[in-house]
Write a protein that holds these residues in place. Structure first.
Motif, PDB file in Angstrom:
ATOM      1  N   GLY A 174       0.825  -1.200   0.000  1.00 24.40           N
ATOM      2  CA  GLY A 174       0.000   0.000   0.000  1.00 24.40           C
ATOM      3  C   GLY A 174       0.857   1.248   0.000  1.00 24.40           C
ATOM      4  N   ALA A 175       1.971   1.211   0.742  1.00 26.25           N
ATOM      5  CA  ALA A 175       2.904   2.348   0.774  1.00 26.25           C
ATOM      6  C   ALA A 175       3.580   2.526  -0.584  1.00 26.25           C
ATOM      7  CB  ALA A 175       3.947   2.134   1.867  1.00 26.25           C
ATOM      8  N   PHE A 176       3.873   1.415  -1.258  1.00 27.11           N
ATOM      9  CA  PHE A 176       4.440   1.509  -2.603  1.00 27.11           C
ATOM     10  C   PHE A 176       3.476   2.257  -3.528  1.00 27.11           C
ATOM     11  CE2 PHE A 176       7.534  -2.017  -1.780  1.00 27.11           C
ATOM     12  CZ  PHE A 176       8.648  -1.444  -2.381  1.00 27.11           C
ATOM     13  N   THR A 177       2.194   1.921  -3.465  1.00 23.14           N
ATOM     14  CA  THR A 177       1.223   2.589  -4.337  1.00 23.14           C
ATOM     15  C   THR A 177       1.085   4.068  -3.983  1.00 23.14           C
ATOM     16  OG1 THR A 177      -0.700   1.978  -2.957  1.00 23.14           O
ATOM     17  CG2 THR A 177      -0.083   0.459  -4.717  1.00 23.14           C
ATOM     18  N   ALA A 178       1.222   4.391  -2.713  1.00 23.22           N
ATOM     19  CA  ALA A 178       1.153   5.793  -2.294  1.00 23.22           C
ATOM     20  C   ALA A 178       2.325   6.589  -2.856  1.00 23.22           C
ATOM     21  CB  ALA A 178       1.136   5.885  -0.769  1.00 23.22           C
ATOM     22  N   SER A 179       3.420   5.888  -3.150  1.00 25.13           N
ATOM     23  CA  SER A 179       4.615   6.567  -3.667  1.00 25.13           C
ATOM     24  C   SER A 179       4.578   6.727  -5.183  1.00 25.13           C
ATOM     25  CB  SER A 179       5.867   5.783  -3.273  1.00 25.13           C
ATOM     26  OG  SER A 179       5.963   4.590  -4.039  1.00 25.13           O
ATOM     27  N   GLY A 180       3.620   6.096  -5.851  1.00 18.96           N
ATOM     28  CA  GLY A 180       3.510   6.275  -7.299  1.00 18.96           C
ATOM     29  C   GLY A 180       3.369   5.007  -8.112  1.00 18.96           C
ATOM     30  N   ILE A 181       3.674   3.853  -7.541  1.00 15.80           N
ATOM     31  CA  ILE A 181       3.487   2.588  -8.249  1.00 15.80           C
ATOM     32  C   ILE A 181       1.996   2.291  -8.317  1.00 15.80           C
ATOM     33  CG2 ILE A 181       3.891   0.084  -8.127  1.00 15.80           C
ATOM     34  CD1 ILE A 181       6.605   0.680  -6.920  1.00 15.80           C
ATOM     35  N   THR A 182       1.519   1.850  -9.446  1.00 14.76           N
ATOM     36  CA  THR A 182       0.078   1.630  -9.617  1.00 14.76           C
ATOM     37  C   THR A 182      -0.361   0.287  -9.045  1.00 14.76           C
ATOM     38  OG1 THR A 182       0.295   0.546 -11.775  1.00 14.76           O
ATOM     39  CG2 THR A 182       0.153   2.967 -11.754  1.00 14.76           C
ATOM     40  N   ASP A 183      -1.653   0.191  -8.755  1.00  7.29           N
ATOM     41  CA  ASP A 183      -2.220  -1.080  -8.312  1.00  7.29           C
ATOM     42  C   ASP A 183      -2.015  -2.158  -9.383  1.00  7.29           C
ATOM     43  OD1 ASP A 183      -3.051  -0.004  -5.948  1.00  7.29           O
ATOM     44  OD2 ASP A 183      -5.129   0.285  -6.536  1.00  7.29           O
ATOM     45  N   HIS A 184      -2.065  -1.752 -10.644  1.00  9.00           N
ATOM     46  CA  HIS A 184      -1.876  -2.690 -11.754  1.00  9.00           C
ATOM     47  C   HIS A 184      -0.473  -3.302 -11.712  1.00  9.00           C
ATOM     48  CE1 HIS A 184      -2.411  -4.502 -15.675  1.00  9.00           C
ATOM     49  NE2 HIS A 184      -1.346  -3.877 -16.148  1.00  9.00           N
ATOM     50  N   GLN A 185       0.537  -2.470 -11.450  1.00  7.26           N
ATOM     51  CA  GLN A 185       1.912  -2.971 -11.341  1.00  7.26           C
ATOM     52  C   GLN A 185       2.055  -3.942 -10.176  1.00  7.26           C
ATOM     53  OE1 GLN A 185       3.488   1.213 -11.505  1.00  7.26           O
ATOM     54  NE2 GLN A 185       5.174   0.246 -12.590  1.00  7.26           N
ATOM     55  N   ILE A 186       1.441  -3.584  -9.051  1.00  9.35           N
ATOM     56  CA  ILE A 186       1.474  -4.475  -7.880  1.00  9.35           C
ATOM     57  C   ILE A 186       0.828  -5.803  -8.224  1.00  9.35           C
ATOM     58  CG2 ILE A 186       0.596  -4.830  -5.545  1.00  9.35           C
ATOM     59  CD1 ILE A 186       2.796  -2.782  -5.549  1.00  9.35           C
ATOM     60  N   PHE A 187      -0.324  -5.748  -8.873  1.00  7.79           N
ATOM     61  CA  PHE A 187      -1.050  -6.960  -9.255  1.00  7.79           C
ATOM     62  C   PHE A 187      -0.170  -7.881 -10.089  1.00  7.79           C
ATOM     63  CE2 PHE A 187      -3.626  -9.235 -12.400  1.00  7.79           C
ATOM     64  CZ  PHE A 187      -4.550  -9.891 -11.601  1.00  7.79           C
ATOM     65  N   LEU A 188       0.483  -7.328 -11.096  1.00  6.99           N
ATOM     66  CA  LEU A 188       1.319  -8.135 -11.980  1.00  6.99           C
ATOM     67  C   LEU A 188       2.518  -8.717 -11.243  1.00  6.99           C
ATOM     68  CD1 LEU A 188       1.303  -5.974 -15.242  1.00  6.99           C
ATOM     69  CD2 LEU A 188      -0.043  -8.028 -14.748  1.00  6.99           C
TER      70      LEU A 188
END
Length: 263
Positions: free
Chosen positions: A100-114
């Motif tokens: 969640g902190a990664f996404t707050a920094s700019g990484i998208t949920d889509h990138q996390i999913f993959l």
């Protein structure tokens, strides 16, 4: 406070004292305002990454770094963290927080999913993604469509079980009596917390969870009845609340009801 803990962590790292290093990182991560982790403090912490060899400690270090306001998303660091996650270096709870902190920094949920689906085994990947509490993962590649469908079902089960667990905590006298010592999780530490957070009072308030097939329309009616009773001042309120258990589950096994989604 943050500066002193960073000094403690640096000393522990130089002395190869992993016990103190871990204690310091946990103190920094869980008991400090990480908004203060900036400037030289952030740089010092980030520079420790190549020096930390223990996998669990490195995962903890990354989890701390990404919550700094100075952290800017970095695919290399995400790749390293996901690799550590695949090796069991951290817990699902901490992973959900970190991702969640990664996404707050700019990484998208889509990138996390993959990243998660391509590097973790299916069951573990679903557990991590469900724990993140997200539902929109962007355009899913064709080869992951079936996985995404399983993930959606798992998310619905989690939502449904959470609703019914808090319902049980309120309406079942034994659940409310022993929740604080039980190994079962009801989502709240005690009944009053569940009562204060109960969201369903009108039929309008349950529309979305009915539309998403989290609960049935009939179950929704019972949830609304509970909401109205919780906000009423009738003398028979407690007695009426207890009756809702039978009305909700009828003669069915509660476990079967909890983990069976509406069609």
């Amino acid at each position: 406070m943050v500066k002193k803990i960073i000094e403690l962590i640096m000393t522990a790292l130089l002395n190869e004292d992993n016990r103190i290093l871990v204690a310091g990182l946990k103190l920094l991560k869980n008991d400090c305002n990480l908004e203060e982790l900036e400037g030289d403090c952030y740089i010092q912490l980030a520079n420790m990454l190549p020096l930390v060899k223990d996998e669990s400690t490195k995962a903890l270090l990354i989890e701390t770094i990404v919550e700094s306001p100075e952290y800017v998303y970095d695919n290399v660091l995400l790749d390293e963290y996901v690799k550590l996650l695949s090796q069991g270096a951290t817990s699902v709870k901490e992973a959900a927080r970190c991702l969640g902190a990664f996404t707050a920094s700019g990484i998208t949920d889509h990138q996390i999913f993959l990243k998660i689906t391509e590097n973790l085994d299916k069951e573990f990947a679903i557990e991590v993604l469900v724990s993140m509490g997200r539902s929109k993962w962007g355009d899913v590649p064709n080869h992951l469509k079936s996985f995404a469908q399983e993930l959606q079902i798992a998310q619905r089960i989690r939502y449904r079980s959470g609703i019914i667990a808090s319902f049980l905590l309120i309406v079942h006298p034994l659940c409310s009596e022993y929740a604080h010592i039980s190994s079962l999780s009801f989502g709240y530490p005690f009944t009053e917390a569940a009562v204060n957070d109960w969201a369903w009072v009108t039929s309008k308030s349950t529309e979305i969870i009915v539309e998403k097939k989290i609960i049935t329309p009939k179950e929704a009616e019972v949830l609304v009845k509970l909401g109205k009773l919780l906000r009423s001042d009738t003398n028979t309120k407690l007695e009426e609340i207890r009756k809702l258990y039978s009305e909700f589950f009828e003669d069915k096994d509660p476990i079967d009801v909890i983990f069976t989604l509406p069609e």
